[in-house]
Design a protein around this motif. Structure first.
Motif, PDB file in Angstrom:
ATOM      1  N   ARG A 104     -50.922 -12.297  23.735  1.00 41.88           N
ATOM      2  CA  ARG A 104     -51.597 -13.184  24.667  1.00 41.88           C
ATOM      3  C   ARG A 104     -50.731 -14.405  24.932  1.00 41.88           C
ATOM      4  N   HIS A 106     -50.761 -18.661  25.394  1.00 39.83           N
ATOM      5  CA  HIS A 106     -51.508 -19.785  24.847  1.00 39.83           C
ATOM      6  C   HIS A 106     -51.226 -21.078  25.606  1.00 39.83           C
ATOM      7  N   THR A 116     -52.490 -18.717  31.537  1.00 40.63           N
ATOM      8  CA  THR A 116     -52.875 -17.974  30.344  1.00 40.63           C
ATOM      9  C   THR A 116     -54.026 -17.009  30.609  1.00 40.63           C
ATOM     10  N   ASN A 135     -58.743 -12.113  17.744  1.00 37.31           N
ATOM     11  CA  ASN A 135     -57.890 -13.225  17.351  1.00 37.31           C
ATOM     12  C   ASN A 135     -57.808 -13.317  15.838  1.00 37.31           C
ATOM     13  N   SER A 241     -57.096 -19.904  20.733  1.00 40.39           N
ATOM     14  CA  SER A 241     -57.120 -18.977  21.878  1.00 40.39           C
ATOM     15  C   SER A 241     -58.548 -18.584  22.204  1.00 40.39           C
ATOM     16  N   THR A 242     -58.700 -17.465  22.876  1.00 39.04           N
ATOM     17  CA  THR A 242     -59.965 -16.748  23.081  1.00 39.04           C
ATOM     18  C   THR A 242     -60.935 -17.412  24.051  1.00 39.04           C
TER      19      THR A 242
END
Length: 314
Positions: A104, A106, A116, A135, A241-242
């Motif tokens: 991914r 960031h 992102t 994650n 993240s996420t």
């Protein structure tokens, strides 16, 4: 991509960003045309740190890999453990077509939230209906231990509360509303399916919790005082993240299943006092990225099995 593309994604009119998304979708569709089974992925899987092995459960005979560098508007992942490619393939005996994001992007890498989350917008253009986000996270809840799994049932978008939000700026109305509700961000049925597959069908003994994910921008791991603050605010796990991806996925009308692998325990005790004769070492329990990758590697086989069984039902 060139510097002008980065500025365009952050500052230019929405139409310019929509054109970038369209170009990315056109390129990917062209590259997928060689295998008709993969042209309409049903599920997007975002692989977190050390969890890129999820792509190993794809059927080997029907698989197409596309490097981020081949896709207009995509940035390159700079983090160890993030390969930087999309892998399209089929999962399970039902051969569910999926799009795996192996590596991914960031915010802390210097990219904008538009950059992102571009892969999520691309997924919507490819007719994806469900996003599975994984994650590696630090455990803040004292009950959580390294190696445990946490199904995310809510989040705290700490940068977002301060104005750094992925939906900031003119609304992309063709994707979703100006004011996106997030009280239903983490789909109940998907969480229930994941847990049922893990415990009843696969007999996974690893601890599985539910909890709130606290999004911090990073890239530093949290200080002791920050761990205590996060705990007091209701966070069970913390990561970098996420949440931006989840917000954009919900804005795009996609269902979300999100999973944290607890790779380390957040150190929340006050620092040792210099006034004591034999203080506890200051680096005791200190987090590291190597620790994150090691813990993720140990748990990855269980995560792969559960995700394969879950997606097979979608």
């Amino acid at each position: 991509m060139a510097e002008s593309t980065s500025k365009m994604a952050e500052n230019s009119p929405p139409q310019d960003y929509l054109e970038v998304i369209e170009k990315a979708a056109t390129k990917v569709k062209t590259l997928l045309a060689a295998n008709e089974k993969l042209t309409k992925p049903r599920v997007m899987i975002i692989c977190g740190s050390g969890l890129g092995g999820i792509a190993d459960v794809l059927h080997p005979d029907d698989k197409i890999e596309i490097a981020y560098s081949e896709i207009p508007g995509f940035k390159v992942s700079t983090v160890p453990g993030h390969a930087g490619k999309l892998i399209f393939g089929l999962i399970g005996f039902n051969k569910v077509p999926v799009m795996c994001m192996v590596g991914r992007l960031h915010f802390y890498e210097g990219y904008t939230f538009q950059e992102t989350t571009l892969p999520v917008r691309l997924a919507k253009k490819l007719d994806v209906t469900t996003v599975v986000v994984t994650n590696a996270a630090g455990g803040v809840n004292p009950v959580f231990k390294p190696g445990d799994l946490m199904l995310i049932d809510d989040h705290i978008n700490f940068p977002g509360l301060a104005g750094y939000h992925p939906l900031r700026g003119p609304n992309l109305a063709e994707f979703g509303p100006r004011f996106q509700p997030l009280s239903d961000a983490y789909d109940f049925d998907l969480r229930k399916l994941f847990y049922t597959k893990a415990k009843k069908d696969l007999g996974i003994v690893r601890n599985i919790h539910e909890g709130t994910y606290f999004f911090a921008a990073g890239p530093t791991f949290e200080s002791r005082a920050e761990v205590r603050m996060i705990r007091s605010m209701g966070g069970d796990a913390v990561g970098m993240s996420t949440v931006p991806e989840v917000i954009v996925a919900r804005h795009s009308g996609l269902k979300v299943l999100a999973l944290s692998l607890i790779t380390n325990a957040g150190v929340g005790e006050k620092p040792p006092s210099a006034l004591t004769e034999d203080p506890k070492p200051l680096d005791d329990g200190m987090a590291s990225h190597e620790e994150v990758l090691e813990a993720a590697n140990e748990a990855s086989k269980d995560v792969q099995k559960i995700i394969e069984a879950t997606i097979n039902e979608l």
